[in-house]
Write an enzyme that holds these catalytic residues in place. Structure first.
Site, PDB file in Angstrom:
ATOM      1  N   ASP A   1      -0.472  -5.457   5.807  1.00 30.26           N
ATOM      2  CA  ASP A   1      -1.388  -6.372   5.139  1.00 30.26           C
ATOM      3  C   ASP A   1      -1.234  -6.297   3.487  1.00 30.26           C
ATOM      4  O   ASP A   1      -0.694  -5.451   2.827  1.00 30.26           O
ATOM      5  CB  ASP A   1      -2.651  -5.869   5.371  1.00 30.26           C
ATOM      6  CG  ASP A   1      -3.165  -4.420   5.063  1.00 30.26           C
ATOM      7  OD1 ASP A   1      -2.138  -3.777   5.108  1.00 30.26           O
ATOM      8  OD2 ASP A   1      -4.288  -3.981   4.410  1.00 30.26           O
ATOM      9  N   GLU A   2      -1.671  -7.346   3.064  1.00 31.57           N
ATOM     10  CA  GLU A   2      -2.008  -7.674   1.641  1.00 31.57           C
ATOM     11  C   GLU A   2      -0.657  -7.359   0.604  1.00 31.57           C
ATOM     12  O   GLU A   2      -0.779  -6.491  -0.064  1.00 31.57           O
ATOM     13  CB  GLU A   2      -2.981  -6.597   1.126  1.00 31.57           C
ATOM     14  CG  GLU A   2      -4.479  -6.949   1.667  1.00 31.57           C
ATOM     15  CD  GLU A   2      -5.643  -6.017   1.194  1.00 31.57           C
ATOM     16  OE1 GLU A   2      -6.876  -6.336   1.085  1.00 31.57           O
ATOM     17  OE2 GLU A   2      -5.484  -4.715   1.075  1.00 31.57           O
ATOM     18  N   VAL A   3       0.386  -7.818   1.201  1.00 33.84           N
ATOM     19  CA  VAL A   3       1.692  -7.596   0.428  1.00 33.84           C
ATOM     20  C   VAL A   3       1.723  -8.728  -0.774  1.00 33.84           C
ATOM     21  O   VAL A   3       1.842  -9.930  -0.487  1.00 33.84           O
ATOM     22  CB  VAL A   3       2.689  -7.782   1.686  1.00 33.84           C
ATOM     23  CG1 VAL A   3       4.103  -7.551   1.004  1.00 33.84           C
ATOM     24  CG2 VAL A   3       2.692  -6.751   2.344  1.00 33.84           C
TER      25      VAL A   3
ATOM     26  N   HIS B   1       0.924  -1.182  -0.201  1.00 30.60           N
ATOM     27  CA  HIS B   1      -0.030  -0.154   0.207  1.00 30.60           C
ATOM     28  C   HIS B   1       0.900   1.246  -0.182  1.00 30.60           C
ATOM     29  O   HIS B   1       0.579   2.159   0.702  1.00 30.60           O
ATOM     30  CB  HIS B   1      -1.026   0.232   1.176  1.00 30.60           C
ATOM     31  CG  HIS B   1      -1.822  -0.995   1.226  1.00 30.60           C
ATOM     32  ND1 HIS B   1      -3.124  -0.814   0.517  1.00 30.60           N
ATOM     33  CD2 HIS B   1      -2.033  -2.264   1.799  1.00 30.60           C
ATOM     34  CE1 HIS B   1      -3.838  -2.138   0.598  1.00 30.60           C
ATOM     35  NE2 HIS B   1      -3.296  -2.916   1.396  1.00 30.60           N
TER      36      HIS B   1
END
Length: 552
Positions: free
Chosen positions: A342-344, A289
């Site tokens: 998160d969400e890497v 992100h």
């Protein structure tokens, strides 16, 4: 005489009874038709429900010249005095300045409603400690006593006093017939304290910029529901709106030059929140992100065509993170700092030659490098005396590498906190299926019945669940509709986090909880908060016909 008759026939208020014909969705599975709640214009619908309370059957009038009397080591605090003045304006909202001062501009017209003696003329606040540090776990307990002649609030800290003042304000209602502020069901004895130490609302200012004034309005509204943490998700892939003096080009990643937060803005938000007993937990999400970071510093990108996660192979990446956290530590005194994680998606690392070479040289897989990055960022935060908070993916990917001080932030779904606390980590509950406010199809009762301690039976492990948080992600909201998307569903979570589990589970949602929430939504509206109707199929749906605030 004609003027007197005009006031008599047109300004005598009517008692309002409302009908709630719409169905209430329970557990998202079945619909029931609720009984008609009874609103008798003498309401005492407290939200969130206090831990312990008793009440009587008397009605007390409150002097518009209500006097503040302070006692104890911390009673004279500016936090207490400013809160009293804020709430005085709320309580006496229908009275002009002359009325509040005890003078009547329209004496001749309103002679019949002038009261020479009031039952309550003093608000006495006793605060035992003069320590105004606002940190995790600060004592927010209070005792509120309402008796003829005086209202007393006793608390160990100024922040407990703030919670007591809010409850007092909800006991007060304006009577239109006598034009007086009244307290119904008096006398009152309330002993209150929160169930969880962490009761949060997350704001995302990266997907849509929110002006400082709007953030302040949201902080004000949070205090009405006794939330105590604003989780500020400041930056993300789309924009980097925050000024970082040590790396001044970072906010080149903002949407525009007018959609930015200066250091002074951040200070102002933190201090404004503190005066309302609310901590601000900043979040700088790494390593994913993060595409917006490279607008100002392209070397942070793995390559010009592969822009996130941040480049794990360069010391410069961690120098920037260190510079950001060092600067933010001067602004955010709260001991928790959110590092995201998160969400890497590690494809960029695998596809970029120099990063791929670094992985080989260090004998790391991309997943190993993800763990290396998160742990190194945690070490920077720990060096600044922060306890790191990470979204749950970090715990799921490498649970034994994280700092013991890590707080795992559950979001993907239910059932994660039991695993985290079993490993000795603290946990924040934000199950997206029920506590993500951008999921506008989730109804208030689904929010209300969610339980942060679900599946955790060991008392020592239950203590590791520090609380919960509703999340207002910003992709689909902005200044125009954020308040009605947050409220009133956030209030359902606020009561779950504040009130005793036993008292709220015993309550019948349709006949007991719903009337109180309807009243709280109307209270928010009266205080200028654009809270949406409680009963609708979409969180932002407006009323479909004429009717009362309660008839939704």
């Amino acid at each position: 005489m004609l003027l007197h008759m005009f006031y008599f026939f047109f300004f005598i208020p009517c008692v309002l009874f409302v009908v709630l014909p719409q169905p209430l969705v329970v557990d998202g599975l079945r619909e029931i038709r609720t009984k008609q709640p009874h609103f008798d214009e003498s309401p005492t619908y407290l939200w969130p429900l206090p831990a312990e309370f008793t009440s009587g059957d008397e009605v007390f009038t409150v002097d518009p010249s209500l006097e503040l009397v302070v006692d104890g080591a911390g009673g004279a605090s500016d936090i207490v005095r400013e809160a009293f003045e804020r709430y005085r304006k709320i309580i006496f909202e229908h009275s002009g300045s002359d009325y509040v001062a005890g003078r009547f501009r329209f004496k001749r017209v309103l002679r019949e409603s002038i009261i020479s003696e009031y039952d309550v003329s003093q608000l006495k606040i006793t605060v035992h400690s003069d320590n105004e540090e606002l940190q995790f776990g600060v004592d927010e307990s209070y005792t509120l006593l309402v008796s003829a002649g005086e209202v007393t609030i006793e608390a160990n800290t100024v922040y407990g006093a703030l919670r007591g003042i809010e409850t007092f304000s909800q006991l007060c209602s304006f009577d239109y017939a006598t034009k007086t502020v009244q307290i119904h069901k008096a006398p009152w004895v309330i002993h209150d304290q929160p169930r969880f130490a962490y009761r949060g609302l997350m704001l995302d200012t990266a997907r849509h910029y929110l002006p400082v004034g709007v953030i302040k309005q949201i902080i004000d509204s949070m205090s009405y529901a006794k939330f105590n943490v604003l989780h500020w998700h400041i930056v993300d892939k789309e924009s980097f709106p925050l000024e970082v003096p040590s790396y001044p080009n970072l906010w080149n990643g903002s949407y525009s030059k007018s959609e930015r937060y200066t250091v002074e803005d951040a200070y102002e938000i933190v201090n404004f929140a503190k005066m309302r007993g609310i901590n601000v937990m900043a979040e700088v999400d790494v390593p994913g992100h993060s595409e917006s970071w490279g607008v100002g510093y392209p070397d942070l990108w793995p390559s010009p065509t592969c822009k996130e996660p941040l480049d794990v192979s360069k010391d410069f990446t961690f120098d920037v993170i260190s510079g950001i956290l060092t600067g933010l530590r001067q602004i955010f005194p709260f001991e928790l700092f959110h590092l995201g994680g998160d969400e890497v998606d590690t494809k960029c690392w695998s596809q970029t030659p120099h990063v791929q070479q670094w992985l080989q040289d260090n004998n790391l897989t991309p997943t190993d490098a993800y763990g290396y990055f998160v742990v190194k960022a945690q070490e920077i935060a720990l060096s600044e005396n922060w306890s790191p908070v990470n979204w749950q993916e970090a715990f799921q990917a490498f649970p034994y590498n994280l700092s013991p001080q890590t707080i795992v932030h559950n979001w993907v779904g239910p059932g994660l906190c039991p695993y985290a606390v079993a490993e000795g980590y603290r946990c924040i509950f934000s199950n997206q299926k029920v506590w993500y406010l951008d999921h506008v199809n989730v109804t208030w009762d689904e929010v209300y019945t969610a339980e942060p301690l679900e599946g955790i039976y060991d008392p020592s492990q239950q203590k590791l669940v520090i609380g919960g948080e509703v999340c207002m992600w910003g992709e689909h909201v902005d200044t125009s509709d954020i308040q009605q998307t947050i409220w009133p569903r956030a209030a359902a979570a606020a009561e779950r986090l504040w009130s005793p589990r036993e008292s709220t589970l015993k309550a019948n949602i349709a006949t007991t909880t719903l009337p109180r929430l309807l009243n709280f939504r109307c209270l928010l509206n009266r205080r200028g908060v654009a809270a949406a109707p409680v009963k609708n199929l979409q969180a932002r749906q407006a009323p479909d016909s004429a009717g009362s605030c309660y008839d939704q």
